[in-house]
Scaffold this motif. Structure first.
Motif, PDB file in Angstrom:
ATOM      1  N   SER A 146       1.081  -1.493   0.279  1.00  0.00           N
ATOM      2  CA  SER A 146      -0.289   0.179  -0.230  1.00  0.00           C
ATOM      3  C   SER A 146       0.736   1.160  -0.254  1.00  0.00           C
ATOM      4  CB  SER A 146      -0.763  -0.441   1.309  1.00  0.00           C
ATOM      5  OG  SER A 146      -0.210  -0.547   2.292  1.00  0.00           O
ATOM      6  N   ILE A 147       2.366   1.120   0.601  1.00  0.00           N
ATOM      7  CA  ILE A 147       3.082   2.090   0.030  1.00  0.00           C
ATOM      8  C   ILE A 147       3.214   2.885  -0.493  1.00  0.00           C
ATOM      9  CG2 ILE A 147       5.466   3.455   1.253  1.00  0.00           C
ATOM     10  CD1 ILE A 147       3.410   3.178   3.576  1.00  0.00           C
ATOM     11  N   MET A 148       3.779   1.623  -1.298  1.00  0.00           N
ATOM     12  CA  MET A 148       4.767   1.662  -3.603  1.00  0.00           C
ATOM     13  C   MET A 148       3.358   2.672  -4.132  1.00  0.00           C
ATOM     14  SD  MET A 148       7.168   1.553  -2.130  1.00  0.00           S
ATOM     15  CE  MET A 148       7.718   2.032  -3.610  1.00  0.00           C
TER      16      MET A 148
ATOM     17  N   LYS B 212       3.657   3.307  14.284  1.00  0.00           N
ATOM     18  CA  LYS B 212       3.320   2.536  13.602  1.00  0.00           C
ATOM     19  C   LYS B 212       2.182   3.412  12.786  1.00  0.00           C
ATOM     20  CE  LYS B 212      -0.172  -1.558  12.877  1.00  0.00           C
ATOM     21  NZ  LYS B 212      -0.448  -3.049  12.781  1.00  0.00           N
ATOM     22  N   GLY B 213       2.207   2.697  11.107  1.00  0.00           N
ATOM     23  CA  GLY B 213       1.998   3.551  10.351  1.00  0.00           C
ATOM     24  C   GLY B 213       2.736   4.533   9.223  1.00  0.00           C
TER      25      GLY B 213
ATOM     26  N   HIS C  80       3.044   8.187   6.276  1.00  0.00           N
ATOM     27  CA  HIS C  80       2.252   8.218   7.571  1.00  0.00           C
ATOM     28  C   HIS C  80       0.855   7.900   6.787  1.00  0.00           C
ATOM     29  CE1 HIS C  80       0.848   8.914  11.796  1.00  0.00           C
ATOM     30  NE2 HIS C  80       0.723   7.163  11.300  1.00  0.00           N
ATOM     31  N   LEU C  81       0.347   6.600   7.558  1.00  0.00           N
ATOM     32  CA  LEU C  81      -1.271   6.054   6.621  1.00  0.00           C
ATOM     33  C   LEU C  81      -1.683   5.890   7.918  1.00  0.00           C
ATOM     34  CD1 LEU C  81      -0.229   3.522   4.421  1.00  0.00           C
ATOM     35  CD2 LEU C  81      -0.251   5.537   3.683  1.00  0.00           C
ATOM     36  N   ASP C  82      -2.888   5.441   8.399  1.00  0.00           N
ATOM     37  CA  ASP C  82      -3.860   5.538   9.541  1.00  0.00           C
ATOM     38  C   ASP C  82      -4.052   3.907   9.201  1.00  0.00           C
ATOM     39  OD1 ASP C  82      -5.836   4.592   7.340  1.00  0.00           O
ATOM     40  OD2 ASP C  82      -6.827   6.826   6.928  1.00  0.00           O
ATOM     41  N   SER C  83      -4.664   3.292   9.976  1.00  0.00           N
ATOM     42  CA  SER C  83      -5.212   1.827  10.719  1.00  0.00           C
ATOM     43  C   SER C  83      -6.313   1.437   9.170  1.00  0.00           C
ATOM     44  CB  SER C  83      -6.253   1.831  11.398  1.00  0.00           C
ATOM     45  OG  SER C  83      -7.165   2.568  11.737  1.00  0.00           O
ATOM     46  N   LYS C  84      -6.613   2.567   8.985  1.00  0.00           N
ATOM     47  CA  LYS C  84      -7.330   2.054   7.558  1.00  0.00           C
ATOM     48  C   LYS C  84      -6.613   1.995   6.106  1.00  0.00           C
ATOM     49  CE  LYS C  84     -11.723   3.143   9.290  1.00  0.00           C
ATOM     50  NZ  LYS C  84     -12.754   3.525   9.061  1.00  0.00           N
TER      51      LYS C  84
ATOM     52  N   GLY D 135      -5.206   4.664   4.992  1.00  0.00           N
ATOM     53  CA  GLY D 135      -5.561   6.223   3.963  1.00  0.00           C
ATOM     54  C   GLY D 135      -4.435   7.034   4.196  1.00  0.00           C
ATOM     55  N   ILE D 136      -3.963   7.803   3.935  1.00  0.00           N
ATOM     56  CA  ILE D 136      -2.717   8.760   4.456  1.00  0.00           C
ATOM     57  C   ILE D 136      -2.868  10.039   4.937  1.00  0.00           C
ATOM     58  CG2 ILE D 136      -1.452  10.550   3.967  1.00  0.00           C
ATOM     59  CD1 ILE D 136      -1.099  10.097   0.444  1.00  0.00           C
ATOM     60  N   ARG D 137      -2.237   9.899   5.857  1.00  0.00           N
ATOM     61  CA  ARG D 137      -2.674  11.016   7.199  1.00  0.00           C
ATOM     62  C   ARG D 137      -1.266  12.387   5.976  1.00  0.00           C
ATOM     63  NH1 ARG D 137      -6.749  10.341   7.652  1.00  0.00           N
ATOM     64  NH2 ARG D 137      -6.487  12.017   9.111  1.00  0.00           N
ATOM     65  N   TYR D 138      -0.399  12.295   6.010  1.00  0.00           N
ATOM     66  CA  TYR D 138       0.203  13.145   5.810  1.00  0.00           C
ATOM     67  C   TYR D 138       1.790  12.641   4.779  1.00  0.00           C
ATOM     68  CZ  TYR D 138       4.025  12.433   9.984  1.00  0.00           C
ATOM     69  OH  TYR D 138       4.998  12.081  10.721  1.00  0.00           O
ATOM     70  N   PHE D 139       2.083  13.141   4.337  1.00  0.00           N
ATOM     71  CA  PHE D 139       3.137  13.266   3.232  1.00  0.00           C
ATOM     72  C   PHE D 139       4.278  13.535   3.466  1.00  0.00           C
ATOM     73  CE2 PHE D 139       5.547  13.582  -0.879  1.00  0.00           C
ATOM     74  CZ  PHE D 139       6.882  12.239  -1.473  1.00  0.00           C
ATOM     75  N   ILE D 140       5.421  13.993   3.521  1.00  0.00           N
ATOM     76  CA  ILE D 140       6.647  14.965   3.151  1.00  0.00           C
ATOM     77  C   ILE D 140       7.582  14.425   2.132  1.00  0.00           C
ATOM     78  CG2 ILE D 140       7.694  16.046   4.533  1.00  0.00           C
ATOM     79  CD1 ILE D 140       7.071  16.273   6.995  1.00  0.00           C
ATOM     80  N   ASN D 141       7.837  15.482   1.194  1.00  0.00           N
ATOM     81  CA  ASN D 141       8.844  15.979  -0.114  1.00  0.00           C
ATOM     82  C   ASN D 141       9.978  16.172   0.703  1.00  0.00           C
ATOM     83  OD1 ASN D 141      10.854  15.801  -2.171  1.00  0.00           O
ATOM     84  ND2 ASN D 141       9.248  16.377  -3.311  1.00  0.00           N
ATOM     85  N   HIS D 142      11.697  15.239   0.858  1.00  0.00           N
ATOM     86  CA  HIS D 142      12.480  15.836   1.512  1.00  0.00           C
ATOM     87  C   HIS D 142      13.427  16.322   0.655  1.00  0.00           C
ATOM     88  CE1 HIS D 142      12.008  14.131   5.271  1.00  0.00           C
ATOM     89  NE2 HIS D 142      11.619  12.780   5.280  1.00  0.00           N
ATOM     90  N   GLN D 143      13.322  15.765  -1.133  1.00  0.00           N
ATOM     91  CA  GLN D 143      14.010  16.583  -1.773  1.00  0.00           C
ATOM     92  C   GLN D 143      13.499  17.842  -2.162  1.00  0.00           C
ATOM     93  OE1 GLN D 143      14.193  13.430  -5.063  1.00  0.00           O
ATOM     94  NE2 GLN D 143      15.716  12.969  -4.059  1.00  0.00           N
TER      95      GLN D 143
END
Length: 401
Positions: A3-5, A32-33, A50-54, A56-64
């Motif tokens: 699910s991450i990918m 976890k997540g 970061h994904l929630d228990s279901k 779904g995305i909680r947040y995404f950060i683009n380090h680049q």
């Protein structure tokens, strides 16, 4: 991990210089997540998801994105459109009920908010997606507030006129001398003026049952207490700590050496004088600049005194601490009553939904009134006590829904 990918593959068209075959998930010590994304060759961090228990995305950060310097800058309208396409591509029907709220320029990025609304069309803040793009449209960050929420409607409600009356009754202001900072205020001239400061004395909202809410008061934000530089001050507030009394005496003597007649210009900030951080090697004393009892905002002297030796180790004076502000007090100011009436003369009370969290973290939205300042936008922080000019901070977004 799959699910991450899958999520990362959806984000790829809005990133820069990243191919999915070059990326792997990394270990994390966080809750976890939370997953890190890194390059297979060398382990360079690419992002954090970061994904929630279901799932779904909680947040995404683009380090680049942190190290990029965009060559072009898209318009706010183009960024809004790109954000809309991003939501459709990444979240699909899950975000179908979201409506555009605003685009805000934060110097290095644009932030775009899409939110849900109640049945009357009132926005529910932090109920949808908040997306940050670099100026050229590369994705920087995503925060998702999608999920269950609760709407509360009071059985009783007051009119906007009644809310305005309550707002004015609880409105206070402090007379002070302040710089009309052009970096902060619309039409600021960078000169010092005598003003009525409404910033901490303005209520933030009026609830439907008539309760007046002041966030500054709830957070314990009050103007600092002061004491004069007289004999009682030299007794250090009856403190038994000998080292403190010696340090205070040294600080006051230094202040008088730099400013003869300092008792006419400075007051000791009490909350700081009583602060004792044991891990520090010095006592810090703050002497705020006053003119005939009226505080000069953000101007004064800070003095550090060594705890053990009682010697001054730092003397820091603000830029305008030595200025004579007496000319600003020669002319009688307008009364607070007059200025309060002017402050609310073009304000209307607008119903909005405010967000709180119930047990378990579920957001709860309550209907309240907030002050609505007239176009072109911005909040009035102060009013000149002589000219009655309103000091306005531009808080408007570049685009609003």
């Amino acid at each position: 991990m799959d699910s991450i990918m899958i999520w990362f593959e959806k984000l790829l068209p809005y990133l820069d210089g990243v191919k999915i075959e070059d990326i792997e998930t990394g270990k994390t010590d966080c809750s976890k997540g939370l997953w890190t994304l890194q390059r297979k060759d060398g382990g360079e961090p690419v992002g954090e998801l970061h994904l929630d228990s279901k799932g779904g995305i909680r947040y995404f950060i683009n380090h680049q994105a942190e190290g990029r310097t965009p060559v072009v800058s898209l318009s706010p309208v183009a960024i809004r459109d790109r954000a809309g396409q991003f939501i459709a591509d990444v979240f699909g029907m899950e975000a179908a009920e979201l409506q555009f709220s605003s685009v805000v320029d934060l110097e290095h990025v644009y932030t775009v908010d899409f939110v849900r609304a109640d049945e009357d069309g009132l926005e529910l803040p932090n109920s949808g997606l908040s997306i940050a793009f670099q100026k050229d449209g590369v994705l920087s960050e995503v925060v998702s507030y999608l999920g269950p929420l609760v709407l509360i409607d009071e059985e009783k409600s007051i009119s906007s006129e009644a809310a305005l009356d309550l707002y004015m009754a609880n409105l206070t202001a402090e007379l002070k001398i302040s710089k009309y900072d052009s970096d902060l205020y619309v039409d600021g001239d960078d000169q010092f003026h005598l003003i009525y400061d409404f910033l901490t004395g303005s209520p933030d909202e009026v609830k439907m049952d008539g309760t007046v809410i002041s966030l500054a008061e709830d957070l314990g934000i009050y103007p600092p207490d002061h004491e004069p530089l007289g004999k009682e001050t030299l007794k250090a507030e009856s403190r038994p700590d000998t080292s403190y009394r010696i340090a205070l005496d040294s600080a006051i003597k230094m202040l008088f050496r730099k400013f003869p007649g300092a008792e006419q210009r400075f007051l000791l900030r009490k909350e700081q004088s009583e602060s004792q951080a044991e891990e520090r090697n010095v006592f810090t004393f703050i002497f705020d600049r006053h003119q005939y009892g009226v505080q000069v905002e953000d101007e004064g002297v800070e003095i550090d005194v060594d705890r053990k030796t009682g010697t001054v180790v730092r003397f820091d004076m603000s830029e305008a601490a030595a200025i004579d502000f007496s000319p600003l007090l020669r002319e009688r100011p307008f009364s607070l009553r007059t200025v309060k009436a002017l402050f609310v003369s073009d304000i209307t009370m607008r119903p909005v939904r405010t967000r709180n969290e119930a047990a378990g973290g579920v957001p709860v939205y309550e209907l309240v009134y907030i002050p609505d300042f007239p176009e072109p936008g911005g909040h009035v922080h102060a009013i000149d006590a002589h000219s009655l000019e309103k000091w306005t901070v531009d808080t408007g977004s570049l685009l609003e829904g």
